[in-house]
Design a protein around this motif. Structure first.
Motif, PDB file in Angstrom:
ATOM      1  N   ALA A   1      55.632  43.795  79.744  1.00 65.61           N
ATOM      2  CA  ALA A   1      54.666  43.979  79.703  1.00 65.61           C
ATOM      3  C   ALA A   1      53.653  45.223  79.799  1.00 65.61           C
ATOM      4  O   ALA A   1      52.944  46.411  79.408  1.00 65.61           O
ATOM      5  CB  ALA A   1      53.425  42.976  79.929  1.00 65.61           C
ATOM      6  N   THR A   2      54.570  46.091  80.628  1.00 66.54           N
ATOM      7  CA  THR A   2      54.180  47.350  81.153  1.00 66.54           C
ATOM      8  C   THR A   2      54.759  48.607  79.917  1.00 66.54           C
ATOM      9  O   THR A   2      54.184  49.233  80.062  1.00 66.54           O
ATOM     10  CB  THR A   2      55.230  47.631  82.339  1.00 66.54           C
ATOM     11  OG1 THR A   2      56.603  47.860  82.080  1.00 66.54           O
ATOM     12  CG2 THR A   2      54.691  46.335  83.545  1.00 66.54           C
ATOM     13  N   CYS A   3      55.621  47.874  79.619  1.00 63.43           N
ATOM     14  CA  CYS A   3      56.550  49.436  79.021  1.00 63.43           C
ATOM     15  C   CYS A   3      54.973  49.182  76.832  1.00 63.43           C
ATOM     16  O   CYS A   3      54.945  50.175  77.348  1.00 63.43           O
ATOM     17  CB  CYS A   3      57.665  48.407  77.772  1.00 63.43           C
ATOM     18  SG  CYS A   3      59.020  48.618  79.371  1.00 63.43           S
ATOM     19  N   LYS A   4      54.756  47.919  77.032  1.00 61.46           N
ATOM     20  CA  LYS A   4      53.893  47.817  75.802  1.00 61.46           C
ATOM     21  C   LYS A   4      53.058  48.268  76.671  1.00 61.46           C
ATOM     22  O   LYS A   4      51.397  49.002  75.839  1.00 61.46           O
ATOM     23  CB  LYS A   4      53.605  46.814  75.315  1.00 61.46           C
ATOM     24  CG  LYS A   4      52.664  45.936  74.160  1.00 61.46           C
ATOM     25  CD  LYS A   4      52.453  44.423  73.854  1.00 61.46           C
ATOM     26  CE  LYS A   4      51.780  44.388  72.395  1.00 61.46           C
ATOM     27  NZ  LYS A   4      50.999  44.839  72.768  1.00 61.46           N
ATOM     28  N   SER A   5      51.812  48.441  77.478  1.00 61.00           N
ATOM     29  CA  SER A   5      51.289  48.952  77.913  1.00 61.00           C
ATOM     30  C   SER A   5      50.714  50.470  77.984  1.00 61.00           C
ATOM     31  O   SER A   5      50.273  51.090  77.249  1.00 61.00           O
ATOM     32  CB  SER A   5      51.089  48.911  79.532  1.00 61.00           C
ATOM     33  OG  SER A   5      49.500  49.173  79.797  1.00 61.00           O
ATOM     34  N   CYS A   6      51.888  50.948  77.894  1.00 65.87           N
ATOM     35  CA  CYS A   6      52.535  53.161  78.733  1.00 65.87           C
ATOM     36  C   CYS A   6      52.400  52.806  76.156  1.00 65.87           C
ATOM     37  O   CYS A   6      51.449  53.354  76.036  1.00 65.87           O
ATOM     38  CB  CYS A   6      53.420  52.881  79.148  1.00 65.87           C
ATOM     39  SG  CYS A   6      53.438  54.356  78.975  1.00 65.87           S
ATOM     40  N   HIS A   7      52.931  52.239  75.587  1.00 60.40           N
ATOM     41  CA  HIS A   7      53.260  52.417  74.302  1.00 60.40           C
ATOM     42  C   HIS A   7      51.906  52.439  74.172  1.00 60.40           C
ATOM     43  O   HIS A   7      51.329  53.450  72.921  1.00 60.40           O
ATOM     44  CB  HIS A   7      54.094  50.999  73.677  1.00 60.40           C
ATOM     45  CG  HIS A   7      55.132  51.790  73.953  1.00 60.40           C
ATOM     46  ND1 HIS A   7      56.715  50.811  74.179  1.00 60.40           N
ATOM     47  CD2 HIS A   7      55.964  52.468  75.046  1.00 60.40           C
ATOM     48  CE1 HIS A   7      57.722  50.782  74.478  1.00 60.40           C
ATOM     49  NE2 HIS A   7      57.236  52.423  75.359  1.00 60.40           N
ATOM     50  N   ASP A   8      50.610  51.269  73.753  1.00 63.85           N
ATOM     51  CA  ASP A   8      49.451  51.237  73.435  1.00 63.85           C
ATOM     52  C   ASP A   8      48.771  52.061  74.008  1.00 63.85           C
ATOM     53  O   ASP A   8      48.226  52.153  73.168  1.00 63.85           O
ATOM     54  CB  ASP A   8      49.378  49.445  73.572  1.00 63.85           C
ATOM     55  CG  ASP A   8      49.438  49.145  73.400  1.00 63.85           C
ATOM     56  OD1 ASP A   8      50.181  49.011  72.160  1.00 63.85           O
ATOM     57  OD2 ASP A   8      49.425  47.713  74.143  1.00 63.85           O
ATOM     58  N   ASN A   9      48.656  52.619  74.914  1.00 64.51           N
ATOM     59  CA  ASN A   9      47.997  53.736  75.127  1.00 64.51           C
ATOM     60  C   ASN A   9      48.226  55.056  75.237  1.00 64.51           C
ATOM     61  O   ASN A   9      47.391  55.921  75.095  1.00 64.51           O
ATOM     62  CB  ASN A   9      48.216  53.433  76.479  1.00 64.51           C
ATOM     63  CG  ASN A   9      46.262  52.114  77.295  1.00 64.51           C
ATOM     64  OD1 ASN A   9      45.221  52.193  76.831  1.00 64.51           O
ATOM     65  ND2 ASN A   9      47.177  51.292  77.258  1.00 64.51           N
ATOM     66  N   TYR A  10      49.902  55.436  75.331  1.00 64.43           N
ATOM     67  CA  TYR A  10      50.053  56.630  75.720  1.00 64.43           C
ATOM     68  C   TYR A  10      52.110  57.408  74.064  1.00 64.43           C
ATOM     69  O   TYR A  10      52.067  58.079  74.224  1.00 64.43           O
ATOM     70  CB  TYR A  10      50.989  56.952  76.760  1.00 64.43           C
ATOM     71  CG  TYR A  10      49.704  56.677  78.425  1.00 64.43           C
ATOM     72  CD1 TYR A  10      49.088  57.568  77.934  1.00 64.43           C
ATOM     73  CD2 TYR A  10      49.728  55.448  78.718  1.00 64.43           C
ATOM     74  CE1 TYR A  10      47.140  57.436  78.934  1.00 64.43           C
ATOM     75  CE2 TYR A  10      48.420  55.029  79.707  1.00 64.43           C
ATOM     76  CZ  TYR A  10      47.341  55.961  79.809  1.00 64.43           C
ATOM     77  OH  TYR A  10      46.893  56.188  80.783  1.00 64.43           O
ATOM     78  N   ARG A  11      52.192  56.075  73.417  1.00 71.73           N
ATOM     79  CA  ARG A  11      52.391  56.514  72.683  1.00 71.73           C
ATOM     80  C   ARG A  11      52.012  56.031  70.984  1.00 71.73           C
ATOM     81  O   ARG A  11      51.593  55.511  70.748  1.00 71.73           O
ATOM     82  CB  ARG A  11      54.238  55.814  72.325  1.00 71.73           C
ATOM     83  CG  ARG A  11      55.002  56.238  71.934  1.00 71.73           C
ATOM     84  CD  ARG A  11      56.411  55.712  71.805  1.00 71.73           C
ATOM     85  NE  ARG A  11      56.114  53.633  71.591  1.00 71.73           N
ATOM     86  CZ  ARG A  11      56.881  53.422  71.056  1.00 71.73           C
ATOM     87  NH1 ARG A  11      58.455  53.913  71.324  1.00 71.73           N
ATOM     88  NH2 ARG A  11      56.814  52.012  71.057  1.00 71.73           N
ATOM     89  N   ALA A  12      51.837  57.480  69.933  1.00 75.73           N
ATOM     90  CA  ALA A  12      51.658  57.497  69.155  1.00 75.73           C
ATOM     91  C   ALA A  12      52.333  56.232  67.980  1.00 75.73           C
ATOM     92  O   ALA A  12      53.135  56.254  68.410  1.00 75.73           O
ATOM     93  CB  ALA A  12      52.085  59.328  68.238  1.00 75.73           C
ATOM     94  N   LYS A  13      51.763  55.657  67.198  1.00 78.54           N
ATOM     95  CA  LYS A  13      52.076  54.790  66.128  1.00 78.54           C
ATOM     96  C   LYS A  13      53.822  55.353  65.391  1.00 78.54           C
ATOM     97  O   LYS A  13      53.741  56.302  64.850  1.00 78.54           O
ATOM     98  CB  LYS A  13      51.148  54.006  65.722  1.00 78.54           C
ATOM     99  CG  LYS A  13      50.452  52.925  66.295  1.00 78.54           C
ATOM    100  CD  LYS A  13      50.163  51.953  64.928  1.00 78.54           C
ATOM    101  CE  LYS A  13      48.765  51.591  65.520  1.00 78.54           C
ATOM    102  NZ  LYS A  13      48.798  50.932  67.198  1.00 78.54           N
ATOM    103  N   ALA A  14      54.975  54.376  64.769  1.00 81.92           N
ATOM    104  CA  ALA A  14      55.700  55.206  64.320  1.00 81.92           C
ATOM    105  C   ALA A  14      54.989  55.608  62.957  1.00 81.92           C
ATOM    106  O   ALA A  14      54.721  54.977  62.511  1.00 81.92           O
ATOM    107  CB  ALA A  14      56.883  54.295  64.278  1.00 81.92           C
ATOM    108  N   ALA A  15      55.586  56.679  62.121  1.00 81.06           N
ATOM    109  CA  ALA A  15      55.275  56.382  60.532  1.00 81.06           C
ATOM    110  C   ALA A  15      55.399  55.318  59.870  1.00 81.06           C
ATOM    111  O   ALA A  15      56.724  54.469  60.503  1.00 81.06           O
ATOM    112  CB  ALA A  15      55.268  57.819  60.765  1.00 81.06           C
ATOM    113  N   GLU A  16      54.682  55.545  59.316  1.00 83.24           N
ATOM    114  CA  GLU A  16      55.078  54.161  58.203  1.00 83.24           C
ATOM    115  C   GLU A  16      56.619  54.157  57.304  1.00 83.24           C
ATOM    116  O   GLU A  16      56.158  55.301  57.106  1.00 83.24           O
ATOM    117  CB  GLU A  16      54.019  53.759  57.611  1.00 83.24           C
ATOM    118  CG  GLU A  16      52.738  53.574  58.030  1.00 83.24           C
ATOM    119  CD  GLU A  16      52.815  51.653  58.590  1.00 83.24           C
ATOM    120  OE1 GLU A  16      53.327  51.038  57.777  1.00 83.24           O
ATOM    121  OE2 GLU A  16      52.358  51.495  59.332  1.00 83.24           O
TER     122      GLU A  16
END
Lengths: 154, 154
Positions: free
Chosen positions: B139-154
């Motif tokens: 959940a801590t990984c996801k929390s950071c990804h949700d807020n601070y990592r751009a979504k992967a290109a489709e």
């Protein structure tokens, strides 16, 4: 006797881990390239600390990371057939890794020993001792590269 | 108060490490991509162990690697300007990492806490507890990804 047992241990380790057993070749290569690359950062940090102002805290953090990765069971990332394949980049692992079990077991054991020895002295703040240990640890890296990694393309 | 201090600690850490100070943006990105990728392998190993035959030894090795990497000072790899650049691949780090110091400090602290908590219980062999802790850590990984990592290109 120990040298003969080690490759068996490595192979047993690779075969017995449920997670590793399902690893695809390219995934395994990517994970091990990540491990070695991250260790390289930490080697560099320790070196910089021995050559400049020394932060015990940073040396401990770097040495602990190297030791934990060295002890994590990297052997299981050398899945059968992974002398060919692409992780982040094409692997340079030689096929000898999968045939020279005794030799690989020897360098792997030395690498772990020197990584653990580095972690053990990391907090001393003794720059000379750290530099000497870094040399021993680096020698185990080089020994494996010399024997089991193809030279980089020019 | 703690939330206000954390970003300062992160910035101080990055600025004070001699090795990190000399890091180029693309090197820093490659090192952090390596760290997160190697941790992903170890997260997967722990998950596989909680879902199948459990090897305490493998869980301990994996949890120790994650904790040592989490504690290694990854913040210093987020060098100024490294929301743009290419390590192994183009970074997906958002520029908010460098502007939302309080938020980043909070997720970084939680990540470290949960990684250390995982290492603390790794040897118990309690699959249910390990799975629950893996959920907290993930959940801590996801929390950071949700807020601070751009979504992967489709």
């Amino acid at each position: 006797m120990l040298r003969q047992l080690l490759p068996i241990a490595l192979i047993a380790c690779a075969a017995s881990t449920s997670a590793s057993a399902n690893l695809k070749v390219d995934e395994a290569i990517k994970y091990r390239q990540s491990a070695y690359t991250f260790m390289a950062w930490n080697m560099g940090r320790i070196r910089a600390n021995t050559e400049g102002e020394l932060s015990r805290d940073e040396v401990v953090k770097a040495a602990n990371a190297i030791a934990a990765i060295a002890n994590s069971g990297l052997g299981s990332l050398f899945v059968p057939g992974s002398d060919q394949g692409k992780g982040w980049i094409e692997t340079r692992a030689k096929s000898e890794i999968f045939t020279d079990g005794a030799g690989v077991g020897k360098v792997a054991m030395r690498f772990n020993q020197e990584a653990n020895a580095m972690a053990a002295i990391a907090g001393t703040g003794d720059a000379a001792a750290l530099k000497a240990q870094l040399g021993k640890l680096g020698a185990t890296c080089k020994s494996c590269h010399d024997n089991y990694r193809a030279k980089a393309a020019e």
